[in-house]
Write an enzyme that holds these catalytic residues in place. Structure first.
Site, PDB file in Angstrom:
ATOM      1  N   ASP A   1       0.947  -0.979   0.167  1.00  0.00           N
ATOM      2  CA  ASP A   1      -0.109  -0.081  -0.113  1.00  0.00           C
ATOM      3  C   ASP A   1       0.671   0.824  -0.211  1.00  0.00           C
ATOM      4  O   ASP A   1       1.515   1.656   1.200  1.00  0.00           O
ATOM      5  CB  ASP A   1      -0.561  -0.271   1.084  1.00  0.00           C
ATOM      6  CG  ASP A   1      -2.000   0.680   0.827  1.00  0.00           C
ATOM      7  OD1 ASP A   1      -2.387   2.112   0.254  1.00  0.00           O
ATOM      8  OD2 ASP A   1      -3.302   0.093   1.639  1.00  0.00           O
TER       9      ASP A   1
ATOM     10  N   ASP B   1      -2.626   5.031  -2.596  1.00  0.00           N
ATOM     11  CA  ASP B   1      -3.722   5.568  -1.959  1.00  0.00           C
ATOM     12  C   ASP B   1      -4.000   6.527  -2.079  1.00  0.00           C
ATOM     13  O   ASP B   1      -2.952   7.718  -2.995  1.00  0.00           O
ATOM     14  CB  ASP B   1      -2.868   5.954  -0.360  1.00  0.00           C
ATOM     15  CG  ASP B   1      -4.139   5.996   0.520  1.00  0.00           C
ATOM     16  OD1 ASP B   1      -5.285   5.361   0.697  1.00  0.00           O
ATOM     17  OD2 ASP B   1      -3.885   7.082   0.799  1.00  0.00           O
TER      18      ASP B   1
ATOM     19  N   GLU C   1      -6.953   3.706  -5.336  1.00  0.00           N
ATOM     20  CA  GLU C   1      -8.541   3.953  -4.536  1.00  0.00           C
ATOM     21  C   GLU C   1      -8.643   5.209  -5.709  1.00  0.00           C
ATOM     22  O   GLU C   1      -7.331   6.583  -5.163  1.00  0.00           O
ATOM     23  CB  GLU C   1      -7.634   3.797  -3.305  1.00  0.00           C
ATOM     24  CG  GLU C   1      -8.444   4.632  -2.349  1.00  0.00           C
ATOM     25  CD  GLU C   1      -7.931   5.048  -1.240  1.00  0.00           C
ATOM     26  OE1 GLU C   1      -8.715   5.107  -0.173  1.00  0.00           O
ATOM     27  OE2 GLU C   1      -7.336   5.845  -1.384  1.00  0.00           O
TER      28      GLU C   1
ATOM     29  N   HIS D   1     -10.079  -1.172   5.554  1.00  0.00           N
ATOM     30  CA  HIS D   1     -10.297  -0.404   6.602  1.00  0.00           C
ATOM     31  C   HIS D   1     -10.795   0.957   6.960  1.00  0.00           C
ATOM     32  O   HIS D   1     -10.586   2.023   7.452  1.00  0.00           O
ATOM     33  CB  HIS D   1      -8.081  -0.236   6.646  1.00  0.00           C
ATOM     34  CG  HIS D   1      -7.962   0.635   5.047  1.00  0.00           C
ATOM     35  ND1 HIS D   1      -8.197   0.359   4.363  1.00  0.00           N
ATOM     36  CD2 HIS D   1      -7.112   2.047   5.282  1.00  0.00           C
ATOM     37  CE1 HIS D   1      -7.798   1.466   3.078  1.00  0.00           C
ATOM     38  NE2 HIS D   1      -7.113   2.323   4.210  1.00  0.00           N
ATOM     39  N   ASP D   2     -11.610   1.759   5.631  1.00  0.00           N
ATOM     40  CA  ASP D   2     -12.237   3.027   5.947  1.00  0.00           C
ATOM     41  C   ASP D   2     -13.151   3.058   5.490  1.00  0.00           C
ATOM     42  O   ASP D   2     -13.721   4.029   5.384  1.00  0.00           O
ATOM     43  CB  ASP D   2     -11.363   3.823   4.578  1.00  0.00           C
ATOM     44  CG  ASP D   2     -10.276   4.477   4.733  1.00  0.00           C
ATOM     45  OD1 ASP D   2      -9.724   4.428   5.191  1.00  0.00           O
ATOM     46  OD2 ASP D   2      -9.372   4.258   3.330  1.00  0.00           O
TER      47      ASP D   2
END
Length: 575
Positions: free
Chosen positions: A89, A196, A246, A320-321
């Site tokens: 990530d 990200d 993302e 995770h968000d």
């Protein structure tokens, strides 16, 4: 199939209450059993942890709390021996304010000042006078996206937490540094990368107020983002590797371009429109029931639109968000028990995305049916975004109880509670005190209770993963959404099919060539009468049931209709 691990919460090997790299290595046999192809690990780089590791202080090292570089190398090797590739990530939009670059900028080094986006304030009268923020943009975690820094004599942009100053990608030296970072990890054996908020790296040519929002439309999919991505891919040598971006507040047209192989940018994209269908008035912190009609529209437009343009979707409900989807879409009854609402909703959601066109992602614990945490107090919450918005809600007039209820439903910490391995203390995640609390339902929902048990959530997920690996129509087929009919207003229905040589090869191998997938988000029974966009009725006579989330051989299929029970999903092989 990609499995996402939130490293802090997956498995703790040394009893300090925080997950780590050796903990992941110890669970690789479980992940191989599940059928994982790639393992995406959230950031484990040195970080002050203001945003749980997404505030990176050193891109090319391992934070000691998570282990050592030797631990990482062992993980890569052990995963590879099981046919699993490691995906890292990468947070390339911003750094931590503790990163050497920002610290050197604060110390006055002009070279590093140019690494960041610095501006004078509105109405400033000169050096030392901040004036007002340069624009009215809001950061993702609430409040202004600008912070006055006296040591710089400027405002710096932070689209996320104040501790995360945005990098200035117009600076060629920044772009070169980012390519070196990606190359460093590729050379260590990494199989892929997740980038990200990567569509925020290119800012507008002119910084001005957003007169119709909080600024997202001003800096999403910026003027040079495709150019920067192409350059990053080429310089770092990752063209053809597994990559996913993302993308915040993006659109279909850009995502087709990001992921069309001819563009040499990204392999797949995460877009989040489908996870905003329960935002009242578009506000994440205002609760509403999920709008299933809107959800269907979004799935149909993105599935069919990406297919038409040669793009590629990442398929997911959780990460995770996000809060846990099983709670979000109604799985609140008989939690942890077979045959209840929790069971039916969890399996239906899995079918809905795993049979679509794209690459399915499973977030740690999703395959077990882990739920929202049910925080008893705001003191149980660790997430900076949640804490900021709790404060904002109270400042706007909500009572503490009302604000806490919103946080219970929306907090990112719902997806960050520890992986539930056993029914024992701390769910088997750690021998120490976990960094965040463990939901009480771990006594029912855990790997030990579900692995090998026929009909469990875990085994159901494993079966869907095996189906994708085995059936060409799932992994390679075309997709088209169909109308469910007036009697099924909360159903999502689509077809998958093979054509030409691919269809002939599948038939020769005894595989299905056309599937109908029907998923009910309704708490009441409904009757699906599938009709294609051209008005053609989907003939169901002779259909074979491949998957039924109720698993009782009681699916009722007519010539042109299908009865679905509450929160039921059915996959039919059409004659």
């Amino acid at each position: 199939m990609v499995y996402q691990i939130y490293i802090k919460s997956f498995c703790d090997s040394n009893g300090d209450g925080i997950g780590d790299l050796p903990g992941i290595t110890s669970k690789l046999d479980y992940l191989a059993y599940l059928g994982v192809d790639y393992l995406w690990i959230t950031p484990f780089f040195p970080s002050p942890q203001c945003d749980n590791g997404y505030d990176v202080a050193d891109y090319c090292a391992v934070d000691p709390v998570y282990g050592t570089m030797a631990d990482f190398d062992e993980l890569v090797a052990e995963a590879r021996s099981r046919g699993i590739g490691i995906v890292l990530d990468m947070v390339l939009c911003h750094t931590s304010d503790q990163h050497e670059w920002f610290q050197r900028a604060l110390a006055g080094e002009e070279r590093f000042r140019r690494y960041y986006i610095l501006r004078d304030g509105h109405g400033s009268t000169g050096s030392g006078d901040p004036g007002e923020p340069p624009t009215n943009w809001q950061c993702a975690f609430g409040g202004s996206a600008w912070q006055w820094e006296p040591r710089l004599g400027k405002w710096y942009l932070h689209l996320h937490d104040v501790s995360q100053p945005d990098l200035d990608w117009t600076n060629p030296e920044v772009r070169e540094e980012m390519a070196k970072v990606v190359s460093f990890w590729r050379e260590r054996g990494v199989a892929g990368f997740r980038f990200d908020v990567i569509n925020l790296i290119s800012k507008p040519e002119v910084f001005e107020d957003d007169t119709d929002g909080l600024g997202r439309r001003m800096f999403s999919d910026g003027p040079h983002v495709h150019e920067y991505l192409k350059e990053l891919v080429e310089r770092s040598g990752i063209d053809g590797m597994m990559t996913v971006g993302e993308l915040a507040a993006t659109d279909l047209e850009n995502c087709v371009r990001y992921t069309n192989p001819a563009e040499h940018e990204l392999g797949q994209v995460f877009s989040f429109h489908h996870l905003k269908v329960d935002y009242a008035g578009g506000d994440k912190w205002a609760l509403a029931e999920p709008d299933i009609a809107r959800l269907r529209e979004i799935f149909a437009s993105w599935q069919e639109g990406m297919q038409a343009g040669g793009g590629h979707n990442a398929l997911f409900w959780c990460n995770h968000d996000q809060p846990r989807a099983i709670t979000r879409f109604g799985g609140r009854g008989q939690v942890g028990k077979p045959g209840g609402t929790w069971d039916h909703v969890g399996k239906m959601l899995a079918v809905c995305t795993h049979l679509m066109q794209g690459v399915p992602y499973v977030f740690g614990g999703e395959e077990l049916g882990q739920t929202n945490a049910g925080f008893a107090s705001i003191d149980d919450v660790r997430d900076v975004e949640s804490l900021n918005n709790y404060r904002i809600l109270v400042e706007k007039g909500a009572s503490e109880d009302e604000a806490l209820e919103v946080i219970r439903e929306r907090s990112r910490d719902n997806g960050r509670t520890p992986m539930q391995w056993t029914a024992g203390p701390a769910a088997g995640f750690t021998t120490g005190e976990p960094w965040i609390g463990v939901p009480e339902n771990h006594e029912l929902i855990n790997v030990e209770a579900e692995q090998g048990r026929a009909g469990s959530m875990l085994e159901f997920y494993r079966g869907l993963i095996q189906m994708r690996h085995a059936l060409d129509v799932v992994s390679r087929g075309r997709v088209g959404f169909v109308e469910a009919g007036e009697s099924a207003p909360r159903a999502i229905v689509y077809e998958r099919w093979l054509e030409g040589d691919a269809a002939a090869a599948a038939r020769a191998a005894g595989q299905p060539v056309r599937l109908l997938v029907a998923c009910s988000f309704d708490a009441e029974p409904c009757r699906v009468k599938p009709v294609r966009a051209d008005g053609g009725v989907v003939a169901l006579d002779g259909a074979e049931v491949l998957v039924d989330t109720y698993a009782d051989d009681a699916v009722r299929v007519g010539e042109d209709s299908l009865e679905l029970r509450p929160h039921e999903a059915v996959v039919l092989s059409l004659a």
